[in-house]
Design a protein around this motif. Structure first.
Motif, short mmCIF file in Angstrom:
data_model
loop_
_atom_site.label_atom_id
_atom_site.label_comp_id
_atom_site.label_asym_id
_atom_site.label_seq_id
_atom_site.Cartn_x
_atom_site.Cartn_y
_atom_site.Cartn_z
N VAL A 215 52.72 64.96 47.03
CA VAL A 215 52.62 66.28 47.60
C VAL A 215 54.15 67.03 47.47
CG1 VAL A 215 53.08 67.71 49.91
CG2 VAL A 215 51.30 66.47 49.64
N GLU A 216 55.20 66.38 47.51
CA GLU A 216 56.49 66.68 47.48
C GLU A 216 56.85 66.93 45.83
OE1 GLU A 216 58.41 68.00 49.16
OE2 GLU A 216 58.42 67.04 51.39
N LEU A 217 56.18 65.91 44.85
CA LEU A 217 56.47 66.04 43.58
C LEU A 217 55.82 67.38 42.94
CD1 LEU A 217 57.51 65.21 40.84
CD2 LEU A 217 55.45 63.82 40.76
N ALA A 218 54.40 67.49 43.43
CA ALA A 218 53.93 68.87 43.26
C ALA A 218 54.49 70.17 43.65
CB ALA A 218 52.46 68.77 43.82
N HIS A 219 54.98 69.88 44.90
CA HIS A 219 55.66 71.38 45.30
C HIS A 219 57.01 71.40 44.25
CE1 HIS A 219 53.23 71.90 48.48
NE2 HIS A 219 53.71 71.25 49.44
N ALA A 220 57.55 70.45 43.96
CA ALA A 220 58.86 70.70 43.01
C ALA A 220 58.60 70.94 41.91
CB ALA A 220 59.60 69.18 42.81
N ILE A 221 57.39 70.62 41.33
CA ILE A 221 57.00 71.28 40.21
C ILE A 221 56.91 72.78 40.02
CG2 ILE A 221 55.10 71.07 37.96
CD1 ILE A 221 54.98 67.92 38.96
N LYS A 222 56.28 73.03 40.99
CA LYS A 222 55.87 74.44 41.12
C LYS A 222 57.11 75.41 41.24
CE LYS A 222 53.74 78.62 42.03
NZ LYS A 222 52.97 79.10 40.89
N LYS A 223 58.02 74.79 42.03
CA LYS A 223 59.25 75.60 42.62
C LYS A 223 60.36 75.63 41.64
CE LYS A 223 58.74 74.57 47.71
NZ LYS A 223 59.13 73.75 48.58
N GLU A 224 60.49 74.52 40.87
CA GLU A 224 61.60 74.37 39.84
C GLU A 224 61.37 74.91 38.64
OE1 GLU A 224 64.64 73.54 40.68
OE2 GLU A 224 63.94 72.70 42.64
N SER A 225 62.33 75.28 37.65
CA SER A 225 62.16 76.20 36.46
C SER A 225 61.76 75.23 35.18
CB SER A 225 63.44 76.80 36.12
OG SER A 225 64.73 76.13 36.02
N SER A 226 62.22 73.88 35.32
CA SER A 226 62.01 72.99 34.51
C SER A 226 61.36 71.80 34.90
CB SER A 226 63.21 72.71 33.49
OG SER A 226 64.08 71.81 34.31
N TYR B 10 62.49 66.06 43.34
CA TYR B 10 61.71 65.09 43.85
C TYR B 10 62.39 63.76 43.98
CZ TYR B 10 58.32 61.17 43.84
OH TYR B 10 57.72 59.99 44.17
N GLU B 11 63.22 62.86 43.28
CA GLU B 11 63.54 61.73 43.02
C GLU B 11 64.66 61.71 44.13
OE1 GLU B 11 62.21 60.10 38.84
OE2 GLU B 11 64.41 60.71 39.18
N ALA B 12 65.52 62.84 44.20
CA ALA B 12 66.64 62.85 45.19
C ALA B 12 66.56 62.82 46.53
CB ALA B 12 67.37 64.21 45.03
N GLU B 13 65.09 63.19 47.18
CA GLU B 13 64.48 63.30 48.29
C GLU B 13 63.59 61.97 48.59
OE1 GLU B 13 62.22 66.79 48.74
OE2 GLU B 13 64.27 68.09 48.72
N MET B 14 63.21 61.52 47.65
CA MET B 14 62.25 60.37 47.63
C MET B 14 62.98 58.83 47.79
SD MET B 14 60.79 57.44 45.66
CE MET B 14 61.21 57.93 43.96
N PHE B 15 64.00 58.89 47.06
CA PHE B 15 64.79 57.62 47.09
C PHE B 15 65.36 57.16 48.50
CE2 PHE B 15 66.16 58.25 42.40
CZ PHE B 15 65.08 57.65 41.98
N PRO B 16 65.93 58.17 48.95
CA PRO B 16 66.33 57.93 50.50
C PRO B 16 65.32 57.68 51.49
CG PRO B 16 66.98 60.15 50.07
CD PRO B 16 66.41 59.43 48.75
N ARG B 17 64.07 58.50 51.66
CA ARG B 17 63.26 58.40 52.22
C ARG B 17 62.41 56.86 52.32
NH1 ARG B 17 60.22 63.06 51.02
NH2 ARG B 17 59.12 61.88 49.29
N SER B 18 62.12 56.48 50.96
CA SER B 18 61.33 55.33 50.96
C SER B 18 62.18 54.02 51.12
CB SER B 18 60.79 55.35 49.51
OG SER B 18 61.59 55.33 48.54
N GLY B 19 63.51 54.44 50.61
CA GLY B 19 64.41 53.06 50.51
C GLY B 19 64.37 52.25 51.90
#
Length: 401
Positions: A322-333, A341-350
């Motif tokens: 979900v978070e990756l899909a939202h980031a693809i929609k929101k960001e310009s590239s 996505y990775e900045a949020e996923m790394f600490p969340r999962s680590g």
């Protein structure tokens, strides 16, 4: 995003299917490639619980909470802990209205996600064999059926032995020294009433002080599935001279290994209707991070394979998608989307992965009689799920303003 990117999702498990579902909701049409020949061509395993602070948030974003609740078992949240003599050490029955972590069969979850995708989204029978950079962040994918494609973004949702992961990191799963045998009991209330009584409506965990455990869970349609777990090398059966395809030979071995377990508990080890399916506990180094790679990222077990203690794996996988899909929609590239996505996923999962791996190693180490393994406080656990879900939503609402 100014142009619609070509997105290839490798892996049609919960993470990949959820990511595709949310991307389609944003008007982006990815293609999912999976090695299986159909959504139900293999047994994906038993039941799992979807937490309010992760899996359920993903389902809400995807518009699938009603579909989930139609399949889920709220009563399956019940849990009990017994010693190897059958003595009940702790019990948890969910309060009325408690939906912090309902159970759902893995196949039901996968099928539900698949059926809510646009027709033709998933290309079954496509096992990835090579993925190579094609320049400008694009990648070339080659499959074992002789077909190939190029994508502006490759999302590795292909699990423990991901073929996409080497694009980003040389990390590989490590065997944690614990093996388990998957067992199944059919028509349990009629054919195995003693097992049904021990399991109850939900989940039962039993262990001894020498690193052995039995974990059984109520599934749908009168089925109980579980695991007979013990410390072992990967080739334990070779050393022990056991033919793992011979049910009676495995059964005899387990009766020797679990000889101190009471007759009350032994049916969980010996009366299964299925063969004993070998599984091992593997995990990636945790916390795991990698440097940004244009046009490629990972979600789910491909990114943070962890021990099952806590039940975080699938929950994080759904939230990743979900978070990756939202980031693809929101960001310009795509580069900015991956970075977000990775900045949020790394600490969340680590942290969760590290804690789960440590907990498993400690649990299956020989326990001291002076330091018994205490069961978790499940009522508090459910309260924490709900509190973290509320905090997550507040944080997200703030970031969207």
């Amino acid at each position: 995003m100014a142009t619609t990117p070509r997105i290839a999702i490798v892996g049609g498990g919960p993470a990949g299917l959820m990511c595709a579902r949310v991307l389609q909701g944003h008007g982006i049409r990815p293609v999912v490639y999976d090695a299986d020949t159909a959504v139900d061509s293999r047994d994906p395993g038993g039941t799992l619980d979807l937490h309010a602070d992760a899996g359920q948030i993903a389902l809400e974003d995807a518009g699938l909470m009603d579909a989930f609740l139609a399949l889920a078992r709220v009563e399956g949240q019940a849990k009990s802990r017994r010693d190897h003599h059958g003595t009940v050490l702790a019990e948890f029955t969910p309060a009325e209205g408690d939906q912090a972590a309902p159970e759902i069969d893995r196949l039901h979850l996968r099928t539900m996600l698949y059926e809510h995708l646009e027709p033709g989204t998933v290309r079954w029978g496509h096992r990835l064999v090579h993925v190579t950079p094609a320049g400008g962040g694009a990648h070339r994918l080659e499959f074992d059926n002789g077909t190939g494609t190029e994508a502006d973004l490759v999302i590795g949702a292909d699990g423990a032995w991901s073929r996409v992961r080497p694009l980003l990191t040389d990390a590989v799963p490590e065997y944690l020294g614990v093996h388990f045998l998957d067992v199944r009991f059919d028509d349990v209330d009629t054919r195995h009433p003693e097992v049904a009584a021990i399991v109850g409506d939900g989940h039962m965990f039993s262990s001894d002080s020498d690193g052995r455990a039995v974990i059984v869970q109520r599934n749908s349609n009168g089925v109980v599935r579980g695991y007979v777990a013990f410390r072992a090398e990967l080739d334990w059966h070779v050393t022990a001279g056991v033919d793992v395809t011979d049910r009676e030979a495995v059964r005899a071995y387990l009766l020797r290994e679990f000889s101190e377990w009471s007759p009350v508990m032994r049916p969980l080890i010996t009366d299964n209707d299925s063969d004993y399916v070998q599984r091992g506990f593997w995990a990636l180094p945790a916390p795991l991070t990698w440097d940004h790679v244009p046009g490629a990222t990972l979600i789910g077990d491909a990114a943070h394979l962890m021990a099952p203690f806590g039940g975080h794996g699938t929950n994080l996988a759904l939230l990743d998608g979900v978070e990756l899909a939202h980031a693809i929609k929101k960001e310009s590239s795509l580069d900015d989307a991956i970075a977000r996505y990775e900045a949020e996923m790394f600490p969340r999962s680590g942290e969760l992965a590290s804690d789960a791996n440590t907990a498993l190693r400690k649990f299956f180490a020989t326990a001291s009689p002076d330091a018994p393994h205490l069961p978790p406080d499940h009522a508090r656990e459910h309260q924490d799920y709900q509190a973290r879900a509320a905090e997550y939503r507040r944080r997200r609402a703030g970031s969207d303003r």
